[in-house]
Design a protein around this motif. Structure first.
Motif, PDB file in Angstrom:
ATOM      1  N   LEU A   2     -10.583   8.693  12.262  1.00  0.00           N
ATOM      2  CA  LEU A   2      -9.099   8.795  11.799  1.00  0.00           C
ATOM      3  C   LEU A   2      -8.659  10.092  11.576  1.00  0.00           C
ATOM      4  O   LEU A   2      -7.625  10.660  10.941  1.00  0.00           O
ATOM      5  CB  LEU A   2      -9.084   7.758  10.513  1.00  0.00           C
ATOM      6  CG  LEU A   2      -9.007   6.236  10.645  1.00  0.00           C
ATOM      7  CD1 LEU A   2      -9.098   5.706   9.471  1.00  0.00           C
ATOM      8  CD2 LEU A   2      -7.835   5.888  11.732  1.00  0.00           C
ATOM      9  N   GLY A   3      -9.708  10.977  11.643  1.00  0.00           N
ATOM     10  CA  GLY A   3      -9.479  12.389  11.559  1.00  0.00           C
ATOM     11  C   GLY A   3      -9.405  13.100   9.911  1.00  0.00           C
ATOM     12  O   GLY A   3      -8.521  13.910   9.916  1.00  0.00           O
ATOM     13  N   THR A  28     -18.757  10.859   5.216  1.00  0.00           N
ATOM     14  CA  THR A  28     -19.614  11.898   6.041  1.00  0.00           C
ATOM     15  C   THR A  28     -18.779  13.096   6.645  1.00  0.00           C
ATOM     16  O   THR A  28     -19.278  14.494   6.305  1.00  0.00           O
ATOM     17  CB  THR A  28     -20.561  11.259   6.886  1.00  0.00           C
ATOM     18  OG1 THR A  28     -20.723  10.069   6.476  1.00  0.00           O
ATOM     19  CG2 THR A  28     -21.392  12.195   7.329  1.00  0.00           C
ATOM     20  N   ASP A  29     -17.607  12.890   7.152  1.00  0.00           N
ATOM     21  CA  ASP A  29     -16.936  13.844   7.705  1.00  0.00           C
ATOM     22  C   ASP A  29     -15.568  13.192   8.236  1.00  0.00           C
ATOM     23  O   ASP A  29     -15.326  12.179   7.627  1.00  0.00           O
ATOM     24  CB  ASP A  29     -17.633  14.593   9.106  1.00  0.00           C
ATOM     25  CG  ASP A  29     -17.833  13.548  10.240  1.00  0.00           C
ATOM     26  OD1 ASP A  29     -17.139  12.629  10.446  1.00  0.00           O
ATOM     27  OD2 ASP A  29     -18.979  13.756  10.764  1.00  0.00           O
ATOM     28  N   THR A  30     -14.620  13.813   8.977  1.00  0.00           N
ATOM     29  CA  THR A  30     -13.353  13.451   9.123  1.00  0.00           C
ATOM     30  C   THR A  30     -13.396  12.263  10.133  1.00  0.00           C
ATOM     31  O   THR A  30     -12.250  11.551  10.365  1.00  0.00           O
ATOM     32  CB  THR A  30     -12.399  14.233   9.548  1.00  0.00           C
ATOM     33  OG1 THR A  30     -12.926  14.983  10.752  1.00  0.00           O
ATOM     34  CG2 THR A  30     -12.187  15.748   8.476  1.00  0.00           C
ATOM     35  N   ALA A  31     -14.404  11.809  10.779  1.00  0.00           N
ATOM     36  CA  ALA A  31     -14.560  10.804  11.551  1.00  0.00           C
ATOM     37  C   ALA A  31     -15.428   9.783  11.121  1.00  0.00           C
ATOM     38  O   ALA A  31     -15.518   8.472  11.940  1.00  0.00           O
ATOM     39  CB  ALA A  31     -14.951  11.315  12.881  1.00  0.00           C
ATOM     40  N   ASN A  32     -16.293   9.774  10.055  1.00  0.00           N
ATOM     41  CA  ASN A  32     -17.168   8.893   9.928  1.00  0.00           C
ATOM     42  C   ASN A  32     -17.283   8.809   8.521  1.00  0.00           C
ATOM     43  O   ASN A  32     -17.076   9.603   7.656  1.00  0.00           O
ATOM     44  CB  ASN A  32     -18.485   9.277  10.355  1.00  0.00           C
ATOM     45  CG  ASN A  32     -18.785   9.642  11.858  1.00  0.00           C
ATOM     46  OD1 ASN A  32     -18.852   8.594  12.649  1.00  0.00           O
ATOM     47  ND2 ASN A  32     -18.454  10.808  12.148  1.00  0.00           N
ATOM     48  N   LYS A  48      -6.337   4.985   6.771  1.00  0.00           N
ATOM     49  CA  LYS A  48      -6.142   6.376   6.093  1.00  0.00           C
ATOM     50  C   LYS A  48      -4.999   6.560   5.228  1.00  0.00           C
ATOM     51  O   LYS A  48      -4.085   5.691   5.104  1.00  0.00           O
ATOM     52  CB  LYS A  48      -5.447   7.084   7.418  1.00  0.00           C
ATOM     53  CG  LYS A  48      -5.021   8.474   7.586  1.00  0.00           C
ATOM     54  CD  LYS A  48      -4.634   9.025   8.656  1.00  0.00           C
ATOM     55  CE  LYS A  48      -4.122  10.549   8.216  1.00  0.00           C
ATOM     56  NZ  LYS A  48      -3.494  10.912   9.317  1.00  0.00           N
ATOM     57  N   VAL A  49      -5.193   7.560   4.142  1.00  0.00           N
ATOM     58  CA  VAL A  49      -4.453   7.574   3.365  1.00  0.00           C
ATOM     59  C   VAL A  49      -3.562   9.023   3.284  1.00  0.00           C
ATOM     60  O   VAL A  49      -4.166  10.030   3.636  1.00  0.00           O
ATOM     61  CB  VAL A  49      -4.968   7.701   1.984  1.00  0.00           C
ATOM     62  CG1 VAL A  49      -4.024   7.836   0.815  1.00  0.00           C
ATOM     63  CG2 VAL A  49      -5.682   5.974   1.751  1.00  0.00           C
TER      64      VAL A  49
END
Length: 101
Positions: free
Chosen positions: A50-51, A75-79, A99-100
């Motif tokens: 979701l970035g 963990t990061d912007t994808a996980n 996503k918020v």
């Protein structure tokens, strides 16, 4: 005038354009769902893509439909990494990531 321009999936995911309309597919791009559990693993990495780290993660038991509590790390912007004290049953945990903005 009189025309509606549709946002692409990337534009809907970014949520930054106020001039385009969002389709159901664009809205779906702002959330992710999967099922986890294998009776032996206690930590799972869920790749939502979701970035952003600005996500809400909810877990529920796929058999009883009760909300579950586990440790969730963005963990990061994808996980996200989800850790349980006890390994969940095979495919018994439903993971919902939204996503918020």
């Amino acid at each position: 005038a009189g025309k509606v321009e549709l946002a692409t999936t990337a534009e809907a995911l970014a949520g930054s354009d106020s001039d385009r309309a969002v389709t159901p597919a664009g809205l779906a791009a702002r959330s992710f769902a999967t099922t986890i559990g294998d009776e032996s693993t206690t930590a799972f990495t869920v790749n939502h893509q979701l970035g952003t780290r600005d996500v809400v993660v909810q877990l529920y038991d796929a058999s009883s439909y009760e909300t579950l509590i586990a440790q969730v790390v963005r963990t990061d912007t994808a996980n996200v990494t989800i850790t349980f004290n006890v390994a969940p049953a095979d495919s018994d945990v439903r993971v919902l990531v939204t996503k918020v903005d």
